[in-house]
Design a protein around this motif. Structure first.
Motif, PDB file in Angstrom:
ATOM      1  N   ALA A  52       0.896  -1.237   0.002  1.00  0.00           N
ATOM      2  CA  ALA A  52       0.165  -0.169  -0.111  1.00  0.00           C
ATOM      3  C   ALA A  52       0.867   1.374   0.047  1.00  0.00           C
ATOM      4  O   ALA A  52       0.521   2.210  -0.826  1.00  0.00           O
ATOM      5  CB  ALA A  52      -0.843  -0.040   1.205  1.00  0.00           C
ATOM      6  N   ASN A  53       1.828   1.176   0.795  1.00  0.00           N
ATOM      7  CA  ASN A  53       2.837   2.454   0.802  1.00  0.00           C
ATOM      8  C   ASN A  53       3.488   2.664  -0.548  1.00  0.00           C
ATOM      9  O   ASN A  53       3.750   3.631  -0.950  1.00  0.00           O
ATOM     10  CB  ASN A  53       3.872   2.171   1.800  1.00  0.00           C
ATOM     11  CG  ASN A  53       3.419   2.550   3.496  1.00  0.00           C
ATOM     12  OD1 ASN A  53       2.205   3.057   3.620  1.00  0.00           O
ATOM     13  ND2 ASN A  53       4.052   1.983   4.370  1.00  0.00           N
ATOM     14  N   ALA A  54       4.092   1.550  -1.136  1.00  0.00           N
ATOM     15  CA  ALA A  54       4.773   1.734  -2.495  1.00  0.00           C
ATOM     16  C   ALA A  54       3.875   2.161  -3.213  1.00  0.00           C
ATOM     17  O   ALA A  54       4.175   2.904  -4.249  1.00  0.00           O
ATOM     18  CB  ALA A  54       5.398   0.434  -2.760  1.00  0.00           C
ATOM     19  N   SER A  55       2.540   1.884  -3.478  1.00  0.00           N
ATOM     20  CA  SER A  55       1.822   2.088  -4.374  1.00  0.00           C
ATOM     21  C   SER A  55       1.186   3.442  -4.461  1.00  0.00           C
ATOM     22  O   SER A  55       0.793   4.163  -5.357  1.00  0.00           O
ATOM     23  CB  SER A  55       0.627   1.164  -4.711  1.00  0.00           C
ATOM     24  OG  SER A  55      -0.226   1.027  -3.410  1.00  0.00           O
ATOM     25  N   THR A  56       1.345   4.066  -3.179  1.00  0.00           N
ATOM     26  CA  THR A  56       0.942   5.565  -3.005  1.00  0.00           C
ATOM     27  C   THR A  56       2.061   6.234  -3.178  1.00  0.00           C
ATOM     28  O   THR A  56       2.057   7.593  -3.662  1.00  0.00           O
ATOM     29  CB  THR A  56       0.227   5.739  -1.639  1.00  0.00           C
ATOM     30  OG1 THR A  56       1.038   5.625  -0.584  1.00  0.00           O
ATOM     31  CG2 THR A  56      -1.135   5.033  -1.593  1.00  0.00           C
ATOM     32  N   LYS A  57       3.358   5.810  -2.879  1.00  0.00           N
ATOM     33  CA  LYS A  57       4.564   6.672  -2.802  1.00  0.00           C
ATOM     34  C   LYS A  57       5.116   6.902  -4.275  1.00  0.00           C
ATOM     35  O   LYS A  57       5.643   8.016  -4.543  1.00  0.00           O
ATOM     36  CB  LYS A  57       5.596   6.069  -1.795  1.00  0.00           C
ATOM     37  CG  LYS A  57       6.830   6.854  -1.513  1.00  0.00           C
ATOM     38  CD  LYS A  57       7.594   6.239  -0.667  1.00  0.00           C
ATOM     39  CE  LYS A  57       8.980   7.145  -0.208  1.00  0.00           C
ATOM     40  NZ  LYS A  57       9.732   6.521   0.659  1.00  0.00           N
ATOM     41  N   TYR A  58       5.103   5.875  -5.079  1.00  0.00           N
ATOM     42  CA  TYR A  58       5.631   5.742  -6.585  1.00  0.00           C
ATOM     43  C   TYR A  58       4.605   5.268  -7.498  1.00  0.00           C
ATOM     44  O   TYR A  58       3.757   4.536  -7.267  1.00  0.00           O
ATOM     45  CB  TYR A  58       6.658   4.740  -6.413  1.00  0.00           C
ATOM     46  CG  TYR A  58       8.014   5.403  -5.352  1.00  0.00           C
ATOM     47  CD1 TYR A  58       8.658   6.406  -5.495  1.00  0.00           C
ATOM     48  CD2 TYR A  58       8.152   4.400  -4.421  1.00  0.00           C
ATOM     49  CE1 TYR A  58       9.760   6.747  -4.453  1.00  0.00           C
ATOM     50  CE2 TYR A  58       9.126   4.718  -3.412  1.00  0.00           C
ATOM     51  CZ  TYR A  58       9.907   5.633  -3.536  1.00  0.00           C
ATOM     52  OH  TYR A  58      10.624   6.147  -2.923  1.00  0.00           O
TER      53      TYR A  58
END
Length: 109
Positions: A52-58
């Protein structure tokens, strides 16, 4: 080129492409471990949060390009392009499967 990926690994890349953290986390065993960028994530909840963090950050695309077997692990080489530091980059994904699920994943340059 068809890499003839195991079902769980193919589903992993499909879920990653859609940024679907829930679907991706469900591909892992309950006690699975992911190692990425020097961090370790253990269990589905931690894996869900990592994705979830990776898909919102990048914003990025992942294109699997090669498959090998190494030390009991399925190694998928991928080309990533996106808005992250060091883009584009080729990474190797080391998967350990347990039945039809992913028990371990390590992502390294």
């Amino acid at each position: 080129m068809s890499l003839n990926l195991p079902r769980a690994i193919e589903a992993y890349f499909k879920a990653d492409k859609k940024g679907n953290a829930q679907a991706l986390s469900e591909l892992f065993t309950p006690d699975a471990v992911v190692v990425d960028e020097g961090n370790t994530y253990t269990g589905r909840d931690a894996i869900w949060q990592w994705m979830a963090n990776a898909s919102t950050k990048y914003t990025y695309t992942v294109e699997p390009s090669a498959r090998a077997e190494e030390g009991g692990r399925t190694v998928i080489t991928c080309h990533l392009v996106g808005n992250f530091p060091g883009s584009p980059v080729d990474l190797r994904y080391f998967f350990v499967l347990k039945g039809n699920q992913i028990a371990e994943l390590e992502i390294v340059p």
